[in-house]
Design a protein around this motif. Structure first.
Motif, PDB file in Angstrom:
ATOM      1  N   LYS A 139       2.491   0.535  22.456  1.00 12.03           N
ATOM      2  CA  LYS A 139       1.227   0.441  23.190  1.00 12.03           C
ATOM      3  C   LYS A 139       0.490   1.759  23.003  1.00 12.03           C
ATOM      4  CE  LYS A 139       3.545   1.976  27.427  1.00 12.03           C
ATOM      5  NZ  LYS A 139       3.912   1.633  28.826  1.00 12.03           N
ATOM      6  N   TYR A 178      -0.024  -6.241  25.376  1.00 10.12           N
ATOM      7  CA  TYR A 178       0.561  -5.826  24.100  1.00 10.12           C
ATOM      8  C   TYR A 178       1.855  -6.578  23.809  1.00 10.12           C
ATOM      9  CZ  TYR A 178      -2.960  -2.293  24.649  1.00 10.12           C
ATOM     10  OH  TYR A 178      -4.169  -1.682  24.824  1.00 10.12           O
ATOM     11  N   ALA A 197       2.385  -6.182  18.669  1.00 10.08           N
ATOM     12  CA  ALA A 197       1.929  -5.033  19.452  1.00 10.08           C
ATOM     13  C   ALA A 197       1.095  -4.089  18.601  1.00 10.08           C
ATOM     14  CB  ALA A 197       3.126  -4.302  20.054  1.00 10.08           C
ATOM     15  N   ALA A 200      -2.357  -5.382  18.490  1.00 15.96           N
ATOM     16  CA  ALA A 200      -3.045  -5.139  19.757  1.00 15.96           C
ATOM     17  C   ALA A 200      -3.450  -3.672  19.892  1.00 15.96           C
ATOM     18  CB  ALA A 200      -2.152  -5.564  20.921  1.00 15.96           C
ATOM     19  N   VAL A 201      -2.600  -2.754  19.446  1.00 17.55           N
ATOM     20  CA  VAL A 201      -2.922  -1.325  19.502  1.00 17.55           C
ATOM     21  C   VAL A 201      -4.120  -1.016  18.599  1.00 17.55           C
ATOM     22  CG1 VAL A 201      -2.087   0.973  18.849  1.00 17.55           C
ATOM     23  CG2 VAL A 201      -0.625  -0.545  20.173  1.00 17.55           C
ATOM     24  N   GLY A 210      -8.045  -3.876  24.798  1.00 15.60           N
ATOM     25  CA  GLY A 210      -7.018  -4.702  24.194  1.00 15.60           C
ATOM     26  C   GLY A 210      -7.563  -6.073  23.815  1.00 15.60           C
TER      27      GLY A 210
END
Length: 282
Positions: A139, A178, A197, A200-201, A210
């Motif tokens: 994250k 995430y 993830a 998403a980051v 996000g």
């Protein structure tokens, strides 16, 4: 960084504890100094987690695997004691600021910087997965922007914790927004969950938000399970497509990290790849 509180440890193993760095779902983090003068970040596992049956054996296996993680874009594990009264591990301390703090303070990164960041994070996942470790909580707060480039932190205990029966009803590990769908649904999270993830980051880095927006935990979980990610604000169409492939609901259709690097940019060193306002702070 905050002063130590009454009851905090003054030593963990041979490391002198100097200050508090933060806390999270799995433990508290302290700044320490090794006998040789090296600065380290020491994570102490919560007592309730450490007391769960089987946790220490899993933690010991995770530490053994994490010791073998190399690569330029991770924080190396330098010491650990799975058998201490409260287990702990120490990684190299990385000065700088988190990606979360940088974006919150100065807004999204330009597409070339997002591509460079993505290449670094993908290479970090190659190293982590190659050692048999899955991060499970990648994250923005676990990506450090340092004078030597970006680094992934806080791997090495998530798998042991996830496999431990810690539950109160509905408890889970990871960060909503995430979490991969399979992880959010309570299933086993493999390397493909880290790729989700990563997508998403990168969406957060490119847009300041996000891909599933903001809201209560149960709303974010529902969106991850059922809704398409919102990538309309990602300005680079090619980058938008790459992020979307990482965020596929089906883990089998997500790319492996090594396949992402050629589609991103040269992995960054130093701070020249960052906007000047951020690079000066780092």
């Amino acid at each position: 960084m905050r002063p130590l509180q009454p009851g905090d440890p003054t030593h963990l193993g041979d490391h002198r504890v100097l200050a508090r760095l933060g806390s999270g779902g799995m433990g508290e983090v302290f700044l320490g100094r090794s006998p040789g003068g090296r600065m380290v970040a020491v994570k102490v596992v919560h007592e309730a987690l450490a007391a769960q049956p089987g946790f220490r054996a899993r933690f010991r296996r995770e530490v053994t695997a994490a010791r073998s993680v190399g690569g330029a874009y991770t924080a190396p594990l330098v010491d650990a004691d799975p058998d201490a009264e409260v287990p702990w591990l120490a990684t190299a301390y990385l000065p700088g600021m988190s990606l979360r703090d940088a974006i919150d303070a100065h807004g999204p990164l330009p597409p070339p910087a997002v591509r460079a960041l993505g290449a670094a994070l993908a290479e970090a996942l190659v190293a982590i997965h190659g050692a048999g470790v899955v991060h499970r909580d990648l994250k923005p707060g676990n990506v450090m922007l340092t004078p030597d480039g970006p680094r992934v932190i806080d791997f090495g205990i998530a798998q042991a914790a996830e496999a431990t029966a810690i539950t109160e009803s509905g408890a889970f590990l990871g960060s909503p927004g995430y979490l991969a769908p399979e992880q959010a649904a309570g299933g086993r999270a493999g390397p493909a969950a880290d790729v989700f993830a990563l997508g998403a980051v990168l969406a957060f880095a490119a847009t300041g938000s996000g891909p599933f927006g903001q809201g209560p935990v149960h709303v974010l979980i529902h969106r991850a399970l059922h809704d398409p990610p919102d990538l309309a604000a990602v300005p680079d169409p090619g980058l938008r497509h790459l992020i979307a492939t990482c965020l596929d609901k089906d883990p089998a259709r997500r790319p492996v990290p090594a396949a992402l690097v050629p589609h991103l940019a040269a992995p960054p060193q130093g701070v020249a790849w960052l906007p000047e306002t951020v690079s000066q702070l780092v």
